[in-house]
Design an enzyme around this catalytic site. Structure first.
Site, PDB file in Angstrom:
ATOM      1  N   CYS A 119      -7.267  26.135 -10.009  1.00 58.27           N
ATOM      2  CA  CYS A 119      -5.944  25.593 -10.343  1.00 58.27           C
ATOM      3  C   CYS A 119      -5.569  25.764 -11.808  1.00 58.27           C
ATOM      4  O   CYS A 119      -4.443  25.462 -12.193  1.00 58.27           O
ATOM      5  CB  CYS A 119      -5.869  24.109  -9.967  1.00 58.27           C
ATOM      6  SG  CYS A 119      -6.725  23.037 -11.143  1.00 58.27           S
ATOM      7  N   ASN A 154     -29.038   7.265 -15.517  1.00 59.27           N
ATOM      8  CA  ASN A 154     -29.236   8.471 -16.325  1.00 59.27           C
ATOM      9  C   ASN A 154     -28.577   9.668 -15.666  1.00 59.27           C
ATOM     10  O   ASN A 154     -28.561   9.798 -14.438  1.00 59.27           O
ATOM     11  CB  ASN A 154     -30.728   8.731 -16.532  1.00 59.27           C
ATOM     12  CG  ASN A 154     -31.390   7.588 -17.273  1.00 59.27           C
ATOM     13  OD1 ASN A 154     -30.689   6.767 -17.866  1.00 59.27           O
ATOM     14  ND2 ASN A 154     -32.701   7.531 -17.242  1.00 59.27           N
ATOM     15  N   ASN A 192     -39.141  -2.866 -20.439  1.00 61.05           N
ATOM     16  CA  ASN A 192     -38.242  -2.372 -21.488  1.00 61.05           C
ATOM     17  C   ASN A 192     -38.938  -2.457 -22.839  1.00 61.05           C
ATOM     18  O   ASN A 192     -39.804  -3.305 -23.047  1.00 61.05           O
ATOM     19  CB  ASN A 192     -36.952  -3.205 -21.511  1.00 61.05           C
ATOM     20  CG  ASN A 192     -35.736  -2.398 -21.909  1.00 61.05           C
ATOM     21  OD1 ASN A 192     -35.477  -1.341 -21.323  1.00 61.05           O
ATOM     22  ND2 ASN A 192     -34.986  -2.861 -22.885  1.00 61.05           N
ATOM     23  N   CYS A 225      -7.674  19.210  -9.968  1.00 56.54           N
ATOM     24  CA  CYS A 225      -7.640  19.407  -8.516  1.00 56.54           C
ATOM     25  C   CYS A 225      -8.865  18.777  -7.854  1.00 56.54           C
ATOM     26  O   CYS A 225      -9.750  18.268  -8.525  1.00 56.54           O
ATOM     27  CB  CYS A 225      -7.504  20.893  -8.159  1.00 56.54           C
ATOM     28  SG  CYS A 225      -9.002  21.882  -8.393  1.00 56.54           S
ATOM     29  N   HIS A 242     -24.188   7.081 -12.563  1.00 58.65           N
ATOM     30  CA  HIS A 242     -23.245   7.476 -13.617  1.00 58.65           C
ATOM     31  C   HIS A 242     -22.953   8.975 -13.646  1.00 58.65           C
ATOM     32  O   HIS A 242     -22.388   9.476 -14.613  1.00 58.65           O
ATOM     33  CB  HIS A 242     -23.759   7.002 -14.980  1.00 58.65           C
ATOM     34  CG  HIS A 242     -23.703   5.502 -15.132  1.00 58.65           C
ATOM     35  ND1 HIS A 242     -24.250   4.824 -16.192  1.00 58.65           N
ATOM     36  CD2 HIS A 242     -23.134   4.550 -14.342  1.00 58.65           C
ATOM     37  CE1 HIS A 242     -24.039   3.514 -16.039  1.00 58.65           C
ATOM     38  NE2 HIS A 242     -23.379   3.326 -14.924  1.00 58.65           N
ATOM     39  N   ASP A 280     -29.357  12.842 -16.888  1.00 61.17           N
ATOM     40  CA  ASP A 280     -30.089  13.991 -17.433  1.00 61.17           C
ATOM     41  C   ASP A 280     -30.860  14.816 -16.406  1.00 61.17           C
ATOM     42  O   ASP A 280     -31.421  15.863 -16.742  1.00 61.17           O
ATOM     43  CB  ASP A 280     -31.047  13.524 -18.541  1.00 61.17           C
ATOM     44  CG  ASP A 280     -32.001  12.408 -18.071  1.00 61.17           C
ATOM     45  OD1 ASP A 280     -32.410  12.419 -16.890  1.00 61.17           O
ATOM     46  OD2 ASP A 280     -32.343  11.538 -18.894  1.00 61.17           O
TER      47      ASP A 280
END
Ligand code: OAD
Length: 245
Positions: free
Chosen positions: A148, A100, A214, A128, A117, A102
């Site tokens: 830059c 996550n 889950n 740059c 991630h 967040d």
């Protein structure tokens, strides 16, 4: 509803938790693949790849700006808090790897945390080597780098990009660093995105007891010894109730 006893947490137990979007669902952050998931209505290849950003930086930036606004209004739920309390209890015998972006694990108090991630509230330059910096702003158009002049982008790992090798190394080192009472617990993740989805196999090779929490079966459910089907905001506090009491 009773979810049964969770993993036994003894004085030697080490826990690696892996979380995904489902853990933030009860906080109001949309998931990617389940019902109401972002990739059901948006094409990932148009929004979450370096090629998409090159083609249409304004579209990609606007997508992440909207996600920043939405995530900024969300607060950690009891699932995040249970993991933060488990860390308090176990100290360096605990590590949390999250997919996550967040920031809700950090907001809940997790510190032994690897954000595989990236971070929604960090920005970096696409041109740059300016280091990523915290950024909660959400302008409609992609801003320019003041070093830059290149385009700024969210500090997110897109499809086709490599994870930070140090992050993966830290997680694998934790799994391999011994101890006979290793627990690997994945929560709120569809098991569709690698290398995170492959960590359960690494954990099994290291001798871990493996748990999946889950809302529905994941793509890799068959690789786990224990599957608890339900919302992580309810299941995680219940599974660890004894360890946290
Ligand atoms: P997914 O959206 O693929 O999967 C979320 C899983 O959580 C699904 O299996 C849901 O059934 C489950 N779920 C939903 N609500 C839940 C709840 N309250 N409690 C428990 N489970 C729940 O999300 P991830 O597996 O995290 O990458 O996706 C992996 C990566 O793919 C993301 O990090 C993202 C995405 O593309 C990037 O953006 C780089």
């Amino acid at each position: 509803m009773s979810w049964g006893p969770g993993p036994t947490i003894g004085p030697e137990t080490r826990v690696l938790a892996l979380t995904g979007a489902g853990v933030s669902a009860e906080s109001g952050v949309p998931t990617f693949r389940g019902a109401g998931g972002l990739w059901r209505t948006h094409r990932a290849m148009d929004l979450a790849t370096p090629e998409a950003f090159e083609r249409d930086p304004a579209l990609v930036w606007a997508f992440y700006a909207e996600r920043r606004v939405r995530a900024a209004a969300c607060a950690p739920n009891p699932g995040h808090l249970a993991l933060a309390r488990l860390e308090e209890r176990l100290g360096d015998r605990f590590l949390l790897a999250t997919q996550n972006v967040d920031g809700l694990h950090r907001a809940a108090g997790s510190r032994r945390l690897v954000e595989l991630h990236g971070q929604l509230f960090s920005t970096r330059c696409s041109s740059c080597d300016r280091p990523p910096f915290e950024d909660r702003s959400a302008p409609a158009a992609p801003p320019r780098c003041d070093r830059c002049g290149g385009l700024l982008r969210p500090h997110i790992v897109w499809f086709g990009e490599q994870l930070d090798p140090d992050h993966l190394a830290r997680v694998e080192a934790f799994l391999k660093s011994g101890g006979s009472q290793l627990v690997f617990l994945a929560a709120g993740t569809s098991g569709a995105v690698y290398p995170a989805a492959g960590l359960v196999s690494v954990a099994r090779r290291a001798g871990a007891q493996t748990w999946l929490v889950n809302a529905e079966p994941a793509d890799n459910t068959h690789l786990f010894e224990h599957f608890v089907e339900g919302p992580s905001g309810e299941v995680l506090p219940a599974l660890f109730a004894q360890a946290l009491s």
